[in-house]
Scaffold this motif. Structure first.
Motif, PDB file in Angstrom:
ATOM      1  N   LEU A 305       0.694  -1.418   0.065  1.00  0.00           N
ATOM      2  CA  LEU A 305      -0.061   0.168   0.007  1.00  0.00           C
ATOM      3  C   LEU A 305       1.033   1.242  -0.248  1.00  0.00           C
ATOM      4  O   LEU A 305       0.394   2.381  -0.579  1.00  0.00           O
ATOM      5  CB  LEU A 305      -0.810  -0.034   1.073  1.00  0.00           C
ATOM      6  CG  LEU A 305      -1.973  -1.184   1.126  1.00  0.00           C
ATOM      7  CD1 LEU A 305      -2.891  -1.065   2.489  1.00  0.00           C
ATOM      8  CD2 LEU A 305      -2.871  -0.768   0.037  1.00  0.00           C
ATOM      9  N   GLU A 306       1.816   1.270   0.923  1.00  0.00           N
ATOM     10  CA  GLU A 306       2.960   2.307   0.737  1.00  0.00           C
ATOM     11  C   GLU A 306       3.465   2.840  -0.698  1.00  0.00           C
ATOM     12  O   GLU A 306       3.720   3.726  -1.116  1.00  0.00           O
ATOM     13  CB  GLU A 306       3.881   2.277   1.859  1.00  0.00           C
ATOM     14  CG  GLU A 306       5.316   3.032   1.927  1.00  0.00           C
ATOM     15  CD  GLU A 306       4.581   4.706   2.243  1.00  0.00           C
ATOM     16  OE1 GLU A 306       5.155   5.438   2.286  1.00  0.00           O
ATOM     17  OE2 GLU A 306       3.394   4.691   2.843  1.00  0.00           O
ATOM     18  N   ALA A 307       3.796   1.517  -1.368  1.00  0.00           N
ATOM     19  CA  ALA A 307       4.475   1.534  -2.773  1.00  0.00           C
ATOM     20  C   ALA A 307       3.317   2.204  -3.618  1.00  0.00           C
ATOM     21  O   ALA A 307       3.787   2.984  -4.611  1.00  0.00           O
ATOM     22  CB  ALA A 307       4.850   0.249  -3.216  1.00  0.00           C
ATOM     23  N   LYS A 308       2.156   1.813  -3.511  1.00  0.00           N
ATOM     24  CA  LYS A 308       1.002   2.480  -4.193  1.00  0.00           C
ATOM     25  C   LYS A 308       1.112   4.103  -3.943  1.00  0.00           C
ATOM     26  O   LYS A 308       0.892   4.724  -5.155  1.00  0.00           O
ATOM     27  CB  LYS A 308      -0.215   1.984  -4.263  1.00  0.00           C
ATOM     28  CG  LYS A 308      -0.513   0.481  -4.733  1.00  0.00           C
ATOM     29  CD  LYS A 308      -1.886  -0.108  -4.488  1.00  0.00           C
ATOM     30  CE  LYS A 308      -3.135   0.865  -4.704  1.00  0.00           C
ATOM     31  NZ  LYS A 308      -3.365   0.971  -6.124  1.00  0.00           N
ATOM     32  N   ARG A 309       1.103   4.351  -2.743  1.00  0.00           N
ATOM     33  CA  ARG A 309       0.934   5.786  -2.384  1.00  0.00           C
ATOM     34  C   ARG A 309       2.314   6.593  -3.170  1.00  0.00           C
ATOM     35  O   ARG A 309       1.814   7.622  -3.577  1.00  0.00           O
ATOM     36  CB  ARG A 309       1.234   5.872  -0.958  1.00  0.00           C
ATOM     37  CG  ARG A 309       0.696   7.225  -0.596  1.00  0.00           C
ATOM     38  CD  ARG A 309       0.987   7.416   1.086  1.00  0.00           C
ATOM     39  NE  ARG A 309       2.535   7.304   1.453  1.00  0.00           N
ATOM     40  CZ  ARG A 309       3.258   8.198   1.180  1.00  0.00           C
ATOM     41  NH1 ARG A 309       3.073   9.405   0.617  1.00  0.00           N
ATOM     42  NH2 ARG A 309       4.660   7.764   1.454  1.00  0.00           N
ATOM     43  N   LYS A 310       3.344   6.077  -2.762  1.00  0.00           N
ATOM     44  CA  LYS A 310       4.792   6.463  -3.621  1.00  0.00           C
ATOM     45  C   LYS A 310       4.606   6.726  -4.907  1.00  0.00           C
ATOM     46  O   LYS A 310       4.899   7.740  -5.667  1.00  0.00           O
ATOM     47  CB  LYS A 310       5.714   5.878  -3.010  1.00  0.00           C
ATOM     48  CG  LYS A 310       6.246   6.012  -1.440  1.00  0.00           C
ATOM     49  CD  LYS A 310       7.521   5.320  -1.197  1.00  0.00           C
ATOM     50  CE  LYS A 310       7.885   5.747   0.366  1.00  0.00           C
ATOM     51  NZ  LYS A 310       9.004   4.955   0.466  1.00  0.00           N
TER      52      LYS A 310
END
Length: 335
Positions: A305-310
């Motif tokens: 999810l953090e990768a999607k945000r970044k």
């Protein structure tokens, strides 16, 4: 493609109940706003409602018969008392609203009501919106407005306050899956797609993409590499992943698919096997789920999810994926 009242009631029961009550209880509003995501049935519902209001032989007092002259002409877009306005280019112009007002200043041609719909009402120019506002402030008893929007926050508060707002809910995954299967999509693919979009048309389009079929295989392979030989995952990115996921939108979809895999492991741990998406991999996933703690699983899902945000904040896609793979294999990948 038109939909029957019954079909719309399956996907938007709250909206259809409110519209039914408005007819049976004699409380038809002079203006409505249908608001919700693309693909939730707003346009189909506006047609069904117009037919209900003008139908010569309504079933049970509110459902259009679909057989009378009025119903058929509304379906074909040829009824003289039903009008629709859509953006010309990027916006709806003042002239379009003025033309509509002139049309509606005339007496109804055949029925006792005149109905107009405005598609993408949020795209009205300031002048068009103000012109419509005057129309709404002095409603004629026989005129009904249906405004449709996916961006209700962009509409004038003064217009919103003069309309009855009906929110259209996103289609449930179960609804999307069922409809996809009805259109010939295999159950496994339908299950995956139903978790990626609320829009049936988009889902059907995805199901026909060779790119998407290949994407599922590559994502599953990345997961298997991470599990079997974490040190080879970075090499796999170069040899397979980056060759397929070239655009930001494609990479975002790949991350969604990867997230669904780890979510399946969680469903198995929580004994919710009927919710597992990759049913064809359930046997393997059962074994994997035994060798990873829920906390570690939550961490992995958090990294995705953090990768999607970044990704949405313009981080370099290659660096982002390399960092994600390192996070997913941190320590032993299945501890």
């Amino acid at each position: 493609m038109t939909k029957t009242w019954k079909e719309l009631n399956e996907t938007q029961p709250e909206v259809m109940t409110m519209l039914k009550n408005s007819i049976t209880k004699g409380r038809v509003a002079h203006a409505y706003i249908f608001e919700g995501e693309k693909g939730t049935g707003k346009k189909e519902t506006s047609l069904a409602y117009a037919k209900s209001l003008l139908c010569e032989n309504p079933v049970d007092g509110y459902q259009p018969c679909e057989e009378c002259s009025n119903c058929k002409r509304i379906t074909s877009g040829n009824h003289p008392d039903v009008h629709s306005v859509e953006p010309e280019g990027l916006s709806i112009k003042k002239e379009q609203i003025k033309s509509l007002q002139e049309e509606f200043s005339k007496k109804s041609v055949e029925s006792n009501r005149k109905i107009y719909s405005i598609v993408h009402a949020d795209k009205m120019s300031v002048q068009a919106a103000n012109s419509l506002l005057k129309f709404l402030e002095e409603p004629q008893s026989d005129t009904i407005a249906i405004l449709m929007t996916e961006q209700i926050q962009r509409m004038l508060p003064t217009i919103l306050s003069r309309c009855q707002i009906l929110p259209f809910r996103p289609l449930s995954p179960e609804n999307i899956k069922k409809k996809l299967i009805e259109h010939g999509v295999d159950g496994q693919t339908a299950a995956v797609i139903s978790r990626l979009t609320h829009n049936f048309k988009e889902g059907l389009q995805i199901s026909n993409e060779e790119w998407f079929a290949q994407a599922q295989k590559i994502v599953l392979k990345l997961y298997e590499v991470l599990k079997a030989n974490p040190m080879k995952a970075l090499i796999y990115l170069q040899e397979e992943w980056f060759l397929h996921f070239k655009e930001k939108e494609q990479l975002d979809r790949g991350l969604d698919l990867l997230f669904l895999i780890y979510k399946d492991l969680l469903y198995i741990q929580l004994d919710k096997r009927n919710q597992v998406i990759f049913q064809n991999k359930q046997g393997e996933f059962e074994n994997h789920a035994l060798h990873i703690s829920q906390r570690r699983l939550a961490d992995k899902m958090g990294h995705i999810l953090e990768a999607k945000r970044k990704l949405m904040s313009n981080t370099n896609p290659q660096l982002l994926m390399e960092q994600l793979v390192l996070n997913l294999q941190e320590g032993s990948s299945f501890v």
